[in-house]
Write a protein that holds these residues in place. Structure first.
Motif, short mmCIF file in Angstrom:
data_model
loop_
_atom_site.label_atom_id
_atom_site.label_comp_id
_atom_site.label_asym_id
_atom_site.label_seq_id
_atom_site.Cartn_x
_atom_site.Cartn_y
_atom_site.Cartn_z
N ASP A 12 0.88 -1.18 0.00
CA ASP A 12 0.00 0.00 0.00
C ASP A 12 0.91 1.23 0.00
O ASP A 12 0.87 2.07 0.89
N ASP A 16 7.01 3.75 3.44
CA ASP A 16 7.88 2.64 3.85
C ASP A 16 7.69 1.41 2.97
O ASP A 16 8.60 0.58 2.83
N ASP A 17 6.51 1.29 2.30
CA ASP A 17 6.40 0.24 1.28
C ASP A 17 7.37 0.54 0.14
O ASP A 17 7.98 -0.37 -0.43
N ASN A 41 -2.47 2.85 3.22
CA ASN A 41 -1.82 4.12 3.56
C ASN A 41 -2.50 5.29 2.84
O ASN A 41 -2.52 6.41 3.34
N LEU A 126 2.75 -6.37 2.94
CA LEU A 126 3.17 -5.17 3.68
C LEU A 126 2.03 -4.18 3.88
O LEU A 126 2.27 -2.99 4.14
N ALA A 127 0.81 -4.67 3.75
CA ALA A 127 -0.35 -3.77 3.69
C ALA A 127 -1.54 -4.44 4.36
O ALA A 127 -1.45 -5.59 4.81
N ASN A 169 -2.03 -1.96 9.59
CA ASN A 169 -2.45 -2.92 8.57
C ASN A 169 -3.56 -3.83 9.08
O ASN A 169 -4.53 -4.10 8.37
N ASP A 239 8.48 -1.09 6.53
CA ASP A 239 8.22 -2.34 5.80
C ASP A 239 9.49 -2.97 5.24
O ASP A 239 9.55 -4.19 5.03
CA CA Z 1 2.62 -0.83 4.15
#
Ligand code: CA
Ligand code: RIB
Length: 319
Positions: A12, A16-17, A41, A126-127, A169, A239
């Motif tokens: 997302d 940081d993703d 995000n 990561l989301a 998340n 992430d």
């Molecule tokens: Ca993320």
């Protein structure tokens, strides 16, 4: 790990993703076969734009990107966190993307990629887990083609971030998190406990932003954005720590624990409740408890260096 590991990433993007994508795309130890986008995000539209723009900016090859779910399974999501800036990725001013997403919806893209792979693949999530929970519900046997899910989410013993009890998340889509984390599939969770351990100083971020490589410069720009937003001299790689744990599992401390995602309303909705009692471990999945691997701590110095080295900017580190 010696040869490159085929992975699919669900993001997302998100500052940081973006750091996680920069590390994954730069590491010779990972073979990123596809990237799926989900609302979190920021809106799905911004997540897709940020992801495509980032790949253009680093001159990435033809890694396919697919757009997925634009809202959580049940309740409306939380407001986008301000920390990622107005564009959701640190307001770096990257040019509008030239590349496009694939036609397929992210869930279909994941199904097809996993089904056609010669070996089970690793998913790096990561989301909010909306895409992944839809995949597992629509295709119950797809788990046979999933080697392991590395999930950034939840808390082990740390406090929440988006609420006192919950991490963003999981809290954004608790039902999706419950489907995935309580699926019985091999899961390694990267909760806020290690997430808040790894980062760069403002000076290191500035040095990264002046480095030769586009990826390093973008990473430094994101780090400086977070330092400015928080008025701090340090910012997290967030992430990207999850990706570091996939690349270099020796740098992570892992426990096997039973856990439950709290879905009830009120102050604890979206909390990841771990059974940390020494003597007892709840295994009764009938109550929605599942056993998974949880990273309780990492060697921050090791992962800081891993990321800077992958970006060709090890000299940016002060130590
Ligand atoms: Ca993320
Ligand atoms: O709580 C932190 C997580 O929520 C990170 O993945 C961040 O990018 C947001 O998605």
């Amino acid at each position: 790990m010696s040869e490159s590991l085929p992975v699919l990433m669900d993001v997302d993007t998100g500052g940081d993703d973006a750091l996680a994508l920069l590390l994954a795309m730069a590491s010779p130890l990972l073979d990123v076969r596809g990237i799926t986008c989900v609302a979190g995000n920021c809106s799905l539209e911004k997540v897709v734009r940020n992801t495509l723009a980032l790949l253009d900016a680093i001159g990435a090859g033809t890694t396919p990107v697919a757009a997925g779910m634009d809202r959580p399974m049940v309740a409306p999501g939380l407001p986008a966190p301000a920390l990622h800036g107005s564009d959701g990725m640190g307001d770096l001013g990257l040019p509008a993307p030239r590349r496009k997403t694939v036609e397929a919806h992210a869930v279909e893209f994941l199904r097809k990629s996993l089904s056609e792979a010669s070996e089970p693949m690793t998913l790096i999530c990561l989301a909010p887990l909306t895409n992944i929970s839809m995949l597992l519900r629509m295709y119950p046997r797809i788990g046979e083609k999933i080697r392991r899910l590395y999930v950034m989410g939840g808390t082990y013993a740390a406090p929440g971030n988006t609420t006192a009890a919950a991490e963003f998340n999981v809290r954004y889509d608790p039902e999706a998190a419950a489907v995935v984390l309580q699926s019985g599939l091999p899961v390694t969770l990267y909760p806020l406990d290690p997430f808040i351990q790894v980062g760069y100083t403002r000076e290191e971020a500035r040095a990264l932003s002046r480095a030769e490589g586009a990826g390093a410069r973008i990473a430094g720009g994101i780090g400086l954005h977070y330092c400015r937003f928080f008025g701090a001299d340090f910012s997290l790689i967030g992430d990207a720590g999850t990706v570091a744990a996939v690349i270099d599992p020796e740098g992570a401390t892992v426990e096997r624990r039973s856990m439950h995602v709290e879905l009830a309303g009120g102050a604890t909705r979206g909390a990841t409740v771990f059974d940390r009692r020494i003597a007892m471990q709840r295994e009764d999945e009938a109550d929605g408890w599942a056993t998974l691997d949880v990273i309780t701590g990492v060697d921050a110095a090791r992962y800081r260096r891993l990321m800077a080295t992958a970006l060709g900017a090890e000299g940016a580190l002060a130590d």
